[in-house]
Design a protein around this motif. Structure first.
Motif, PDB file in Angstrom:
ATOM      1  N   GLY A 264      37.522 -12.621  34.146  1.00 40.53           N
ATOM      2  CA  GLY A 264      38.612 -12.553  35.105  1.00 40.53           C
ATOM      3  C   GLY A 264      39.980 -12.506  34.457  1.00 40.53           C
ATOM      4  O   GLY A 264      40.978 -12.337  35.146  1.00 40.53           O
ATOM      5  N   GLU A 265      40.041 -12.646  33.130  1.00 37.45           N
ATOM      6  CA  GLU A 265      41.311 -12.570  32.412  1.00 37.45           C
ATOM      7  C   GLU A 265      41.561 -11.130  31.952  1.00 37.45           C
ATOM      8  O   GLU A 265      40.624 -10.371  31.690  1.00 37.45           O
ATOM      9  N   ARG A 266      42.830 -10.772  31.854  1.00 34.15           N
ATOM     10  CA  ARG A 266      43.201  -9.482  31.261  1.00 34.15           C
ATOM     11  C   ARG A 266      43.553  -9.744  29.804  1.00 34.15           C
ATOM     12  O   ARG A 266      44.543 -10.428  29.518  1.00 34.15           O
ATOM     13  N   ALA A 295      29.552  -6.216  35.621  1.00 30.65           N
ATOM     14  CA  ALA A 295      29.304  -4.878  35.095  1.00 30.65           C
ATOM     15  C   ALA A 295      30.319  -4.592  34.004  1.00 30.65           C
ATOM     16  O   ALA A 295      31.463  -5.049  34.067  1.00 30.65           O
ATOM     17  N   LEU A 296      29.900  -3.818  33.011  1.00 28.22           N
ATOM     18  CA  LEU A 296      30.730  -3.555  31.839  1.00 28.22           C
ATOM     19  C   LEU A 296      30.937  -2.058  31.684  1.00 28.22           C
ATOM     20  O   LEU A 296      29.981  -1.281  31.781  1.00 28.22           O
ATOM     21  N   VAL A 358      36.596  -3.601  32.112  1.00 26.78           N
ATOM     22  CA  VAL A 358      36.867  -2.324  31.461  1.00 26.78           C
ATOM     23  C   VAL A 358      37.423  -2.616  30.068  1.00 26.78           C
ATOM     24  O   VAL A 358      38.503  -3.205  29.938  1.00 26.78           O
ATOM     25  N   VAL A 359      36.695  -2.234  29.041  1.00 24.43           N
ATOM     26  CA  VAL A 359      37.080  -2.517  27.658  1.00 24.43           C
ATOM     27  C   VAL A 359      37.520  -1.219  26.994  1.00 24.43           C
ATOM     28  O   VAL A 359      36.734  -0.263  26.920  1.00 24.43           O
ATOM     29  N   VAL A 360      38.748  -1.187  26.538  1.00 18.91           N
ATOM     30  CA  VAL A 360      39.273  -0.043  25.799  1.00 18.91           C
ATOM     31  C   VAL A 360      39.239  -0.400  24.320  1.00 18.91           C
ATOM     32  O   VAL A 360      40.034  -1.217  23.851  1.00 18.91           O
ATOM     33  N   ALA A 405      41.160  -6.600  42.891  1.00 22.42           N
ATOM     34  CA  ALA A 405      39.919  -5.872  43.171  1.00 22.42           C
ATOM     35  C   ALA A 405      38.779  -6.303  42.268  1.00 22.42           C
ATOM     36  O   ALA A 405      37.701  -5.713  42.315  1.00 22.42           O
ATOM     37  N   CYS A 406      38.992  -7.323  41.438  1.00 26.94           N
ATOM     38  CA  CYS A 406      37.961  -7.831  40.518  1.00 26.94           C
ATOM     39  C   CYS A 406      37.592  -6.770  39.481  1.00 26.94           C
ATOM     40  O   CYS A 406      36.418  -6.620  39.122  1.00 26.94           O
ATOM     41  N   ILE A 407      38.583  -6.025  39.010  1.00 24.79           N
ATOM     42  CA  ILE A 407      38.411  -5.050  37.931  1.00 24.79           C
ATOM     43  C   ILE A 407      39.399  -5.435  36.836  1.00 24.79           C
ATOM     44  O   ILE A 407      40.619  -5.347  37.028  1.00 24.79           O
ATOM     45  N   ASP A 408      38.904  -5.894  35.718  1.00 25.78           N
ATOM     46  CA  ASP A 408      39.738  -6.470  34.662  1.00 25.78           C
ATOM     47  C   ASP A 408      39.780  -5.545  33.461  1.00 25.78           C
ATOM     48  O   ASP A 408      38.751  -4.995  33.045  1.00 25.78           O
TER      49      ASP A 408
END
Length: 591
Positions: A264-266, A295-296, A358-360, A405-408
């Protein structure tokens, strides 16, 4: 109760009371010993100041001597008596009070009181004879013994002036599990910041090796600083190999606690090449991909780390794939925000609509390679034109709005400079920064804040790899040894459902799409019910009496041509509308 039972009970009570008294005595003795070691130098300085004042004004014409005498008296009062002296004074006062008051007490009470006092005194004497203080569990090394000697106030006072440190004085150093800690008194114009700038002088005074890490910060009260020499780590001896039962990110080298970063953290994960960003992130990626409601998604243009997780995560490894998955994530974010119940701040993750992380991986590469990607699009006349698109605006939108939106978004880079490695719109949205070794203090300030160097967040001094600083607003600048998760361990992890924005058709227009998680072996995507912009476009085509041209839809709906073009492409791909040979758009319902 029989006499043996009563005697045993009394004996247990006496033993408990003795242990409690012994513990209290030991703690109070340590406290007084520490205070005396800290405050006795102040008494010596006050005496020296009084002597100088008397030499300056022997006739006591001014208030200089009187003020020095008051300061000396105050300094003496602040030095507590040793525990044995305090106990002796208390016993003398009690004896005097008893001598005066006991004749007024009835004889029976006096007798039992005398018995109780005799037993207590005998017990105290016996404990003092038999008690041996527990040996310290920390044995100093040869290096630490030398440093402890040079940190003693006597040695520091004799050599501080020669090293440009006149006006500073150490207290009694102590050896801890994370190194040597000592308080430093600061006189005159000295501050903790100024002392931090004289680290080379301190290192020379102590004869410390160049590689020994120093940490200097403000003390608990004004006029004091705290100097820590990291001669050892609280994480020494711990197994840092990752395992399902050891799922923390790492171990604090100062306190020895297990450090975790909740979902939940950015995040911003930064560090120079070879600092261990990928290894440090693997325990976090495991947590983000574990469970039915997580989900990842990994964006990895280097195609190295993402490949390890392709059985548990959606992986985009080309610029075209990056733009496609960012489009899906952005559309999913808006759909969730559109149906977010009134009064609810964040989306509650479910198996159908999970929390998406979402991992960049290597943000600088994404900023460069996925910036101007050519995409063919059809215009209103049915002709194909090539337009360039960028993934960055979508990622910036997710960083700004994705939390509800629960998209981190997690941003990883080895070039932590604003504009190059960390976009200007993403940097302010970061809530937690994980910084491994970086090249310069400027890079450390970008990741950990402008006050990083002033408050001890010196990421440019970290050893590489495997040691990180974590700034989340709760932790201090204590280095963390991160756990090691081998590539083979990642590959052998069990498969997890892969997120994809797939939808199923419904009869009611405008109903929120149903999103599901699909396995990588899914044969065909499911078609979605339309919503939002797509619903407006579809409704305009259905209500038209004849096939509608794309350029006319922009005037009918009031939307921009680019928005209409994207919506028409999505509706055509999902089979909701059909393009006629002359370029007109129609649906089965309209036909």
């Amino acid at each position: 109760m029989s006499h043996p039972s009563a005697w045993q009970t009394h004996r247990q009570y006496a033993a408990t009371a003795a242990r409690w008294t012994a513990d209290r005595w030991a703690k109070e003795s340590d406290r007084r010993r520490t205070l005396r070691a800290t405050r006795q130098p102040l008494v010596r300085d006050a005496r020296a100041a009084l002597a100088r004042a008397q030499a300056t004004d022997p006739q006591k014409v001014t208030s200089l001597v009187h003020r020095a005498e008051r300061e000396l008296a105050t300094a003496k009062r602040r030095v507590p008596d040793p525990m044995w002296l305090f106990a002796s004074k208390a016993a003398a006062v009690t004896a005097a009070a008893g001598y005066v008051g006991l004749p007024l007490v009835p004889g029976r009470v006096w007798m039992w009181a005398a018995v109780a006092v005799s037993v207590a005194v005998a017990g105290a004497v016996l404990w003092a004879v038999l008690h041996r203080p527990a040996a310290s569990l920390i044995e100093p090394t040869a290096e630490e013994r030398d440093l402890l000697k040079r940190l003693q106030p006597e040695h520091w006072r004799d050599h501080a002036e020669q090293r440009g440190l006149a006006g500073t004085l150490t207290g009694r150093p102590r050896l801890t599990e994370s190194g040597i800690v000592v308080a430093v008194r600061l006189d005159g114009q000295w501050t903790a910041t100024k002392l931090r700038g004289c680290e080379d002088h301190i290192r020379a005074l102590l004869g410390a090796r160049t590689g020994l890490r120093f940490q200097i910060k403000a003390g608990k009260q004004g006029g004091w600083a705290e100097l820590t020499l990291r001669t050892r780590s609280a994480a020494d001896g711990d197994d840092l190999l990752w395992a399902p039962e050891r799922r923390s990110l790492g171990i604090d080298t100062v306190t020895g606690e297990h450090v975790t970063v909740p979902l939940g953290e950015r995040l911003l994960i930064a560090g120079r090449s070879g600092a261990g960003k990928s290894v440090a992130s693997r325990p976090l990626l495991f947590d983000a991909s574990e469970g039915d409601t997580n989900a990842l998604v990994i964006i990895d243009l280097k195609r190295v780390e993402g490949r390890l997780w392709d059985h548990r995560a959606r992986v985009a490894s080309t610029p075209e794939d990056v733009i496609a998955v960012v489009d899906e994530l952005e559309a999913e974010m808006h759909d969730r925000l559109n149906v977010l119940p009134k009064g609810q701040d964040t989306w509650g993750p479910t198996p159908d609509r999970p929390r998406i992380t979402v991992v960049v991986d290597e943000g600088a590469e994404v900023v460069t390679a996925a910036d101007k990607v050519p995409f063919p699009e059809e215009d209103g006349d049915g002709k194909t034109k090539v337009r360039t698109r960028s993934a960055l605006p979508g990622l910036e939108s997710i960083a700004r709005m994705g939390r509800a939106a629960c998209i981190d978004l997690w941003w990883m880079t080895q070039k932590p400079t604003i504009g190059d490695g960390v976009p200007k719109q993403i940097a302010p949205q970061i809530s937690t920064s994980i910084c491994l070794a970086v090249r310069t203090p400027a890079e450390a300030r970008v990741v950990l804040g402008e006050d990083a160097q002033a408050k001890g967040w010196n990421a440019d001094e970290l050893p590489a790899p495997g040691v990180a600083l974590i700034r989340d607003g709760k932790r201090g600048p204590d280095p963390v040894k991160v756990r090691y998760m081998d590539k083979a361990v990642v590959i052998n992890l069990p498969d997890q459902p892969i997120w994809s924005r797939t939808t199923t058709p419904t009869t009611a227009s405008g109903t929120a799409p149903t999103l599901t998680l699909v396995k990588p072996t899914a044969v065909a995507p499911v078609v979605a019910a339309v919503d939002g912009t797509d619903a407006r476009i579809l409704d305009a085509i259905e209500t038209a009496a004849a096939p509608v041209r794309q350029k006319d839809l922009a005037e009918t709906t009031g939307l921009s041509k680019g928005t209409v073009s994207k919506a028409v492409k999505r509706l055509t791909d999902t089979g909701h509308i059909t393009r006629q040979p002359d370029g007109g758009l129609t649906t089965d319902k309209a036909a």
